[in-house]
Motif scaffolding. Structure first.
Motif, PDB file in Angstrom:
ATOM      1  N   UNK A  99     -64.771  54.639 -38.266  1.00 57.29           N
ATOM      2  CA  UNK A  99     -63.978  54.853 -39.481  1.00 57.29           C
ATOM      3  C   UNK A  99     -62.574  54.291 -39.311  1.00 57.29           C
ATOM      4  N   UNK A 100     -62.419  53.009 -39.610  1.00 58.22           N
ATOM      5  CA  UNK A 100     -61.090  52.397 -39.559  1.00 58.22           C
ATOM      6  C   UNK A 100     -60.268  52.814 -40.772  1.00 58.22           C
ATOM      7  N   UNK A 101     -60.924  52.993 -41.904  1.00 57.67           N
ATOM      8  CA  UNK A 101     -60.269  53.415 -43.143  1.00 57.67           C
ATOM      9  C   UNK A 101     -61.105  54.533 -43.752  1.00 57.67           C
ATOM     10  N   UNK A 102     -60.535  55.720 -43.827  1.00 56.48           N
ATOM     11  CA  UNK A 102     -61.270  56.883 -44.342  1.00 56.48           C
ATOM     12  C   UNK A 102     -61.713  56.700 -45.784  1.00 56.48           C
ATOM     13  N   UNK A 103     -61.090  55.779 -46.528  1.00 52.78           N
ATOM     14  CA  UNK A 103     -61.465  55.552 -47.922  1.00 52.78           C
ATOM     15  C   UNK A 103     -62.778  54.778 -48.057  1.00 52.78           C
ATOM     16  N   UNK A 104     -63.191  54.079 -47.029  1.00 52.64           N
ATOM     17  CA  UNK A 104     -64.408  53.267 -47.112  1.00 52.64           C
ATOM     18  C   UNK A 104     -65.650  54.139 -47.172  1.00 52.64           C
ATOM     19  N   UNK A 105     -66.508  53.838 -48.121  1.00 51.43           N
ATOM     20  CA  UNK A 105     -67.742  54.601 -48.328  1.00 51.43           C
ATOM     21  C   UNK A 105     -69.001  53.769 -48.082  1.00 51.43           C
ATOM     22  N   UNK A 106     -68.931  52.465 -48.369  1.00 50.50           N
ATOM     23  CA  UNK A 106     -70.076  51.586 -48.135  1.00 50.50           C
ATOM     24  C   UNK A 106     -69.570  50.284 -47.533  1.00 50.50           C
ATOM     25  N   UNK A 107     -70.505  49.518 -46.963  1.00 45.92           N
ATOM     26  CA  UNK A 107     -70.093  48.347 -46.179  1.00 45.92           C
ATOM     27  C   UNK A 107     -71.228  47.339 -46.129  1.00 45.92           C
ATOM     28  N   UNK A 108     -70.842  46.071 -46.083  1.00 46.60           N
ATOM     29  CA  UNK A 108     -71.796  45.006 -45.812  1.00 46.60           C
ATOM     30  C   UNK A 108     -71.173  44.091 -44.764  1.00 46.60           C
ATOM     31  N   UNK A 109     -71.970  43.734 -43.765  1.00 47.87           N
ATOM     32  CA  UNK A 109     -71.490  42.880 -42.674  1.00 47.87           C
ATOM     33  C   UNK A 109     -72.498  41.745 -42.490  1.00 47.87           C
ATOM     34  N   UNK A 124     -67.108  43.530 -45.190  1.00 46.10           N
ATOM     35  CA  UNK A 124     -66.558  43.924 -46.489  1.00 46.10           C
ATOM     36  C   UNK A 124     -66.829  45.403 -46.702  1.00 46.10           C
ATOM     37  N   UNK A 125     -65.773  46.152 -47.013  1.00 47.63           N
ATOM     38  CA  UNK A 125     -65.858  47.595 -47.244  1.00 47.63           C
ATOM     39  C   UNK A 125     -65.551  47.909 -48.705  1.00 47.63           C
ATOM     40  N   UNK A 126     -66.101  49.027 -49.159  1.00 50.42           N
ATOM     41  CA  UNK A 126     -65.850  49.498 -50.520  1.00 50.42           C
ATOM     42  C   UNK A 126     -65.557  50.993 -50.513  1.00 50.42           C
ATOM     43  N   UNK A 127     -64.689  51.441 -51.426  1.00 50.77           N
ATOM     44  CA  UNK A 127     -64.437  52.871 -51.555  1.00 50.77           C
ATOM     45  C   UNK A 127     -65.503  53.577 -52.399  1.00 50.77           C
ATOM     46  N   UNK A 128     -66.553  52.835 -52.765  1.00 58.00           N
ATOM     47  CA  UNK A 128     -67.628  53.368 -53.605  1.00 58.00           C
ATOM     48  C   UNK A 128     -68.924  53.400 -52.800  1.00 58.00           C
ATOM     49  N   UNK A 129     -69.609  54.515 -52.833  1.00 59.13           N
ATOM     50  CA  UNK A 129     -70.912  54.621 -52.175  1.00 59.13           C
ATOM     51  C   UNK A 129     -71.908  53.693 -52.872  1.00 59.13           C
ATOM     52  N   UNK A 130     -72.740  53.031 -52.087  1.00 61.65           N
ATOM     53  CA  UNK A 130     -73.796  52.154 -52.592  1.00 61.65           C
ATOM     54  C   UNK A 130     -73.248  51.006 -53.444  1.00 61.65           C
ATOM     55  N   UNK A 131     -72.104  50.453 -53.049  1.00 65.87           N
ATOM     56  CA  UNK A 131     -71.462  49.373 -53.803  1.00 65.87           C
ATOM     57  C   UNK A 131     -72.240  48.063 -53.727  1.00 65.87           C
ATOM     58  N   UNK A 132     -72.853  47.777 -52.583  1.00 66.46           N
ATOM     59  CA  UNK A 132     -73.473  46.477 -52.353  1.00 66.46           C
ATOM     60  C   UNK A 132     -74.975  46.547 -52.610  1.00 66.46           C
ATOM     61  N   UNK A 133     -75.479  45.557 -53.348  1.00 69.78           N
ATOM     62  CA  UNK A 133     -76.905  45.525 -53.674  1.00 69.78           C
ATOM     63  C   UNK A 133     -77.553  44.264 -53.097  1.00 69.78           C
ATOM     64  N   UNK A 134     -78.804  44.058 -53.443  1.00 71.80           N
ATOM     65  CA  UNK A 134     -79.559  42.909 -52.933  1.00 71.80           C
ATOM     66  C   UNK A 134     -78.927  41.588 -53.372  1.00 71.80           C
TER      67      UNK A 134
END
Length: 153
Positions: A99-109, A124-134
């Motif tokens: 957890x580098x940033x507590x605001x991050x909820x979802x991630x794609x690497x 790439x991190x997002x403050x939204x859960x399930x931000x990244x899709x197919x």
């Protein structure tokens, strides 16, 4: 949400930005800025590069970040060590998440390869859960596939 054609346009823009420039840091900085400007609902985008058996922070956009990541730790380490894209809907459910940033909820690497070996990752991190899709996964895979051939590691 981005479409595959949006990602194709981003790829073309990135390639135009780095065309003729040989400095890796400058190119990664511009690519991270381009993605930050064009992707919605993200709070961090950047690169970690292989350096002495660790991933070391490279150019990025966002809050301060972890500087070093072990090759087998966290989402970035898993993407690097397995050379596979990691799309995590909820980082708090990922074993060993860093957890580098507590605001991050979802991630794609996305791993970046050069001469047949993994040399870096795009994170790439997002403050939204399930931000990244197919679509994001396919689009970013296409993006990295094309830019990695132009980057000089």
């Amino acid at each position: 949400m981005k479409t595959l054609s949006d990602y194709q346009l981003l790829t073309q823009q990135a390639l135009a930005l780095i065309s003729g420039e040989k400095d890796l840091t400058a190119n990664l900085a511009n690519i991270s800025a381009l993605l930050n400007m064009n992707l919605d609902n993200i709070n961090w985008v950047g690169f970690y590069l292989l350096n002495n058996d660790q991933l070391v922070l490279g150019p990025f956009q966002g809050n301060v970040a972890c500087v070093r990541i072990e090759l087998d730790k966290g989402v970035c380490g898993k993407a690097f060590s397995t050379n596979t894209i990691q799309r995590i809907a909820d980082v708090h459910e990922f074993p060993g998440h860093i957890a580098c940033d507590a605001a991050s909820q979802s991630e794609i690497v996305v791993p970046i390869n050069c001469n047949g070996r993994t040399v870096a990752v795009l994170d790439i991190d997002s403050p939204i859960t399930d931000r990244f899709n197919e679509i994001d996964q396919q689009g970013l895979s296409h993006f990295v596939e094309h830019i990695q051939a132009e980057l000089l590691f």
